[in-house]
Write an enzyme that holds these catalytic residues in place. Structure first.
Site, PDB file in Angstrom:
ATOM      1  N   ASP A 151      28.087  96.429  22.575  1.00  0.00           N
ATOM      2  CA  ASP A 151      28.119  96.909  21.190  1.00  0.00           C
ATOM      3  C   ASP A 151      29.316  97.837  21.019  1.00  0.00           C
ATOM      4  OD1 ASP A 151      25.648  95.641  21.326  1.00  0.00           O
ATOM      5  OD2 ASP A 151      24.619  97.145  20.114  1.00  0.00           O
ATOM      6  N   LYS A 214      27.236  94.707  13.119  1.00  0.00           N
ATOM      7  CA  LYS A 214      26.150  95.686  13.188  1.00  0.00           C
ATOM      8  C   LYS A 214      26.455  96.830  12.241  1.00  0.00           C
ATOM      9  CE  LYS A 214      24.263  98.853  16.728  1.00  0.00           C
ATOM     10  NZ  LYS A 214      24.286  99.192  18.170  1.00  0.00           N
ATOM     11  N   LYS A 250      22.980  92.776  13.056  1.00  0.00           N
ATOM     12  CA  LYS A 250      22.127  93.799  13.639  1.00  0.00           C
ATOM     13  C   LYS A 250      22.068  95.013  12.722  1.00  0.00           C
ATOM     14  CE  LYS A 250      21.488  96.810  17.673  1.00  0.00           C
ATOM     15  NZ  LYS A 250      21.923  97.106  19.055  1.00  0.00           N
TER      16      LYS A 250
END
Lengths: 314, 787
Positions: A151, A214, A250
């Site tokens: 991430d 995300k 996400k």
């Protein structure tokens, strides 16, 4: 997984994205009142939410002990007796555990013999304001220690100064460093100021090769919100229409109640096709959410409201 | 315990109807009328059904003429006391209604859904909250009304007839402002949706509204017409079809009743290539698939810029597939049942005829319940303005698509309709949207939004979508009396011998004049080729004027319609032209006074002086009759703009023939209208001569047209002319009736004097302002913002 090829950056495409704030807010507001999931359906949706979860600990006081504990919870997210009452035979688990690079090794060991993914944040999380070479070495270290998903955060000042080319190149580099590993790009929506910046940053990230986009690090003044998510989902849909590539989404930060999780599931279901309701394309990054979901499940099977002390803490 | 559902489906989520059933049972499912604070015994009953199942919900009474009489009688008796309530007392009553609606919000929502077929999501989140909001807002108005309108009086007993698409909301839109203004009322809910109104009757008792202030009688159109025709009804407020609106206008012609009509529509939903397309798609959903498309302001014509048509329609079709149709009580239902079998048949027939015309139909795959009246969301492609399906109001979940190339073309297509209710404009370019908003001939414009309503903002249409507004200050004015005037005026004062000799002296010096009519900025001969003689007060011929005929009026209306320069001028420039007209009239003061004297025998000096003052008055207003910014509950503004009505025909009276002409014509001109004026038939000279003043004052061609001739013939021609937007008539009582009667051709607005004489020489402030209101209509432009 074979990494997909990046797509050339088309600045006009980035600049031509349109978002109308009031209309987006209205859609989010009404959507949540247009759909309702009750009883067994709600319980099943909550179980799904667990399977979409990146159980996360990203705090300054994280220790191996804490990470160990969270990994154990990840493998046993719901009390067995509740699952029995729900007639769930197969064990369930969260999608992934998400930690700082330093703690990847601990998590890797704790998650052995499970098919839970191990995600590591990287690239100077949470602000991204560190030299580029240390960012790459962070990614490399995380991979070396056993992370299966990365991430990364983007450097928000490149969005705020409209330096799209440079942002694109950053993400290209991260993608290259990740190789075949799952790359989630955190756009840090709460720092971007406008939804227009949210959609532009999303597009740049997707063109450069993000497997997931995300919303947030969880450290910005505002984290995942439905309007931000809606805009990102629409970008994902348009990107798919244009390229045929499915990018995942996400939502992270601030999602701590079961009701919120349901809202995100409704949003996914209504805005994207059914195939996005899969952990390969949808994640919810959270920590305390799991306890609330567990309480709601107990309420469903028992008919009585539960309390926090009855569910193992993470 | 049920088994796990691997697929994420919503499952059923029904709202329980039990509370409604138990309330219905209390009355043994039979209802009378609400008259004088009590429920009458049920008689002459008919069924009201649940359109999603066909189940009979209750039996309600069909109101007779006697019921209507009793209701009006009780309203009339209650009026005196209600009018004398203090504003605070009235406010408390309306406030109590608002509170009770909130306290009973869920049962009302469920009842509305059962009786109407609309999804519970809408009745719960939209209808009922707006109902409460309307009563709250008007409780406030009741309190502060004397401060805002210190000289305004209530009308008396008002009759209100409401439709079935938003039963309780339309009741609120009618009752709240009527009460706030101090009126009492008789309301008739729609035949198919009477239940929430009957529940509301119970709330009136609970709120201790004095008996007779609110009366509700159920029934069909016939029941309605008993209310409409009743002589003690001072005003009719109607929401419903254009067809019935016409009928009501005809039935009330000449009866001196105020009338407001909120009728049908065929509204445009305009999407430009620079819009947020996904948001615009959601807008379409909220616009045409809200309330099954049974909405007068539904955006039933999608106009989309050609370059993005394919992309946009693809997005729309995908979104349509996500709509849930089914049980209206299910919380996840988007589209419920059509209100009645006959409405369902009408929709089916119209779509079938559209397909015959060549439209390509798209309906997403979805299950349609086998019982009840359901119709799937429908998109008709390959449609054109030339198809009936793009002109006729469907009042169902059916959308047509038409591409456009430029903003100009979008405006042209949007305006290519006999209706003019609303429009929705989608673009991220504020310059474009704010440019378009005034150019679309509708009462409500939503920018990057749709179907937004609020008690503080007026709602209502242009053209055949009706007249009058509901909500806002403009809606409140509909329930207050227009200023009334004395009928006595003495203008046949004998002139002195001295004055007469003066005139004769003038006559000797006069060169023979040929007067012409004035059309499109040109002096022209009448098509008839005849002149009519004008006699002075001494019965001597003092001049001739052309005998204008229907062809002259045709030309005049054409010139007025094509006129754009005047209405596009800045208000400041319009004021300058009008002031200049005063300058030029003043130069010829003596001449005009002498003509007046020749015609009427009265010294015209005062009338000319008053005319100059009146021109100054309306020139002053030209840049000051401004709109309002409504405080609507969104992040944004709603601009209420006073727009010119358009082409106004003005039939001037014989009294004060110059001054009345000046008063009426200049009030219409100062607000940007173009005018066809018919001067006094008896004393036409001074008014006709005004064309010389206009010619010398830089008045753009076509803004003012003057045609002389036979008042009654010319009036009738104007009254039936579809290109005339409003007709002002100052003549006889019978003539007034004819004007109202014939106005139904295009539902033009009318302003008539019912044979009264107006105090032109001593006009009140109210009277002068009234002309400005008559010359304008309010457009509400909703502008949400935010980045």
């Amino acid at each position: 997984m074979i990494p997909r090829e990046p797509i050339d950056l088309d600045i006009n495409l980035i600049l031509s994205q349109k978002v109308n704030l009031s209309a987006v807010e209205r859609r989010c507001d009404t959507l949540m009142k247009r759909r309702s999931v009750k009883k067994r359906h709600q319980a099943d949706w909550l179980l799904k939410a667990i399977e979409f979860m990146d159980l996360t600990t990203l705090a300054g006081d994280d220790t191996p002990g804490r990470v160990d504990r969270i990994c154990h919870k990840a493998k046993n997210p719901v009390r067995r007796d509740i699952l029995n009452l729900l007639k769930i035979q197969n064990p369930i688990s969260v999608a992934a555990v998400c930690v700082y690079p330093e703690l990847v090794r601990t998590a890797k060991s704790a998650l052995r013999e499970s098919n839970i993914e191990l995600a590591s944040v990287a690239t100077g999380f949470p602000t991204g304001l560190v030299p580029e070479r240390t960012k790459i070495s962070e990614i490399n270290a995380a991979i070396k220690n056993g992370a299966s998903e990365i991430d990364v955060v983007i450097n928000r000042n490149k969005v705020l100064t409209a330096n799209w080319r440079s942002l694109y190149n950053d993400v290209l580099t991260y993608k290259k460093a990740c190789g075949s590993l799952h790359l989630k790009v955190i756009i840090g929506a709460g720092d971007l100021g406008t939804l227009r910046n949210v959609v532009r940053a999303s597009w740049v990230s997707m063109l450069a090769g993000a497997d997931f986009i995300k919303t947030s690090t969880g450290k910005e003044p505002t984290n995942a919100t439905l309007p931000v998510s809606l805009v990102m989902l629409r970008a994902i849909r348009d990107f798919h229409d244009l390229t045929g590539i499915k990018v995942g989404f996400k939502a992270a930060g601030g999602i701590s109640k079961a009701k919120q999780a349901i809202n995100y599931l409704i949003l996914m279901k209504e805005e994207l096709e059914e195939e996005w309701l899969d952990k390969n394309l949808f994640r919810i990054g959270a920590s305390s959410l799991l306890a609330d979901i567990e309480r709601q499940l107990e309420h469903y099977v028992s008919g009585a409201y539960s309390s926090g002390n009855r569910h193992p803490i993470v | 315990m049920k088994q796990q559902n691997k697929k994420m489906t919503y499952g059923p989520s029904p709202e329980s109807p039990d509370s409604v059933y138990s309330w219905l049972s209390k009355s043994k499912k039979k209802f009378g009328h609400f008259i004088n604070g009590e429920m009458t015994r049920p008689t002459n009953t008919f069924d009201t059904i649940n359109p999603s199942t066909g189940e009979v919900l209750a039996k309600v009474s069909k109101g007779t003429e006697n019921d209507a009489k009793l209701a009006v009688k009780s309203a009339k008796a209650a009026f005196k006391a209600w009018k004398n309530f203090t504003p605070f007392q009235r406010a408390k009553c309306i406030y109590a209604l608002a509170r009770l609606i909130q306290k009973n919000s869920r049962i009302l929502a469920v009842m509305e859904t059962l009786d109407n077929g609309k999804p519970i999501r809408e009745s719960r989140d939209i209808d009922i909250p707006l109902v409460a909001r309307h009563f709250y807002h008007h409780a406030g108005w009741a309190k502060i009304l004397p401060e805002k309108f210190p000289r305004k009086e209530p009308l008396g007993v008002v009759g209100q007839i409401i439709p079935w698409n938003f039963p309780l909301l339309m009741l609120a839109w009618k009752i709240a402002p009527a009460l706030a203004a101090g009126n009492t009322l008789v309301l008739k809910p729609a035949e198919t949706t009477p239940l929430t109104a009957l529940f509301f009757a119970e709330l009136c008792m609970e709120a201790k509204i004095p008996p007779g202030v609110i009366n509700i009688i159920t029934g069909d159109g016939k029941t309605g017409s008993f209310i409409v025709k009743h002589t003690d009804i001072a005003k009719i407020a109607f929401t419903g079809s254009t067809e019935v609106g016409r009928l009501l206008r005809k039935q009330t012609a000449g009866l001196e009743k105020k009338l407001s009509l909120e009728l049908g529509g065929k509204s445009a939903f305009i999407v430009f290539e620079d819009a947020d397309l996904d948001s615009a798609v959601e807008g379409v959903i909220d616009s045409i698939w809200f309330n099954q498309g049974e909405v007068c302001c539904a955006g039933s014509r999608l106009l989309v810029q050609e370059g993005i048509q394919k992309k946009f329609v693809a997005k729309l079709k995908r979104r349509m597939g996500k709509l849930h149709l089914g049980d209206p009580l299910d919380k996840s239902t988007d589209i419920g049942a059509i209100n009645s079998f006959s409405q369902l048949e009408k929709i089916k027939n119209l779509v079938a005829s559209g397909e015959k015309e060549g439209a390509k139909i798209y309906q997403p795959k979805m299950e349609i319940p086998t019982q009840g009246f359901f119709y799937p969301p429908t998109l008709l492609e390959q449609t054109h303005q030339s198809m009936d399906i793009c002109q006729t109001e469907i009042f169902g979940p059916v959308l047509t698509v038409i591409p456009f190339r430029t903003p100009k073309e979008a405006i042209a297509i949007a305006n290519n309709s006999r209706y003019g209710l609303s429009a929705s404009i989608w673009t991220e370019n504020i310059n474009l949207s704010l440019d378009l908003a005034p150019k679309i001939k509708v009462g409500v414009v939503w920018i990057n939004s749709t179907n937004l309503f609020d008690a503080s903002a007026g709602f209502g249409g242009y053209r055949e979508s009706g007249y009058g507004r509901e909500g806002g200050i403009e809606g409140l004015l509909e329930y207050l009396k227009d200023p009334t005037f004395s009928r006595k005026l003495n203008y046949n004062k004998k002139s002195s011998i001295k004055e007469i000799s003066l005139i004769e002296k003038d006559e000797i010096q006069t060169i023979d004049r040929t007067r012409k009519i004035f059309i499109g900025g040109k002096q022209t001969r009448s098509d008839s080729g005849y002149d009519r003689k004008v006699f002075g007060f001494k019965k001597k011929i003092i001049g001739q004027v052309p005998e204008g005929n229907r062809k002259d009026l045709r030309e005049a209306v054409e010139a007025a319609s094509l006129e754009v320069k005047w209405r596009n001028m800045t208000p400041h420039s319009r004021a300058q032209v009008l002031y200049y007209a005063a300058e030029n009239l003043e130069l010829r003061k003596k001449e005009y006074a002498s003509i007046l004297k020749k015609m009427t025998g009265i010294d015209g000096k005062q009338e000319v002086e008053s005319s100059l003052e009146t021109i100054f008055h309306y020139a002053a207003w030209a840049d000051k009759f401004e709109g309002t910014i409504h405080d609507v509950p969104i992040r944004g503004v709603s601009l209420a703009i006073n727009e010119p009505v358009g082409v106004i025909g003005i039939v001037c009276p014989d009294d004060n023939p110059l001054l009345s002409f000046v008063h009426l014509v200049f009030s219409a001109l100062c607000t940007g209208n173009s005018v066809i004026a018919i001067p006094s038939e008896k004393y036409p000279l001074s008014a006709l001569d005004m064309y010389q003043i206009f010619e010398s004052s830089d008045m753009p061609a076509g803004a003012i047209n003057i045609v002389t001739g036979d008042r009654s013939t010319l009036t009738q021609t104007l009254a039936v002319h579809m290109g005339v937007d409003s007709l002002w008539y100052f003549g006889t009582k019978e003539g007034s009736k004819t004007v109202e009667d014939l106005s139904i051709s295009n539902l033009k607005q009318t302003w008539v004097n019912y044979g009264q004489q107006y105090p032109w020489l001593e006009p009140s402030r109210e009277f002068r302002t009234l002309s400005l209101y008559k010359a304008t209509q309010v457009k509400n432009i909703w502008i949400p913002y935010g980045e």
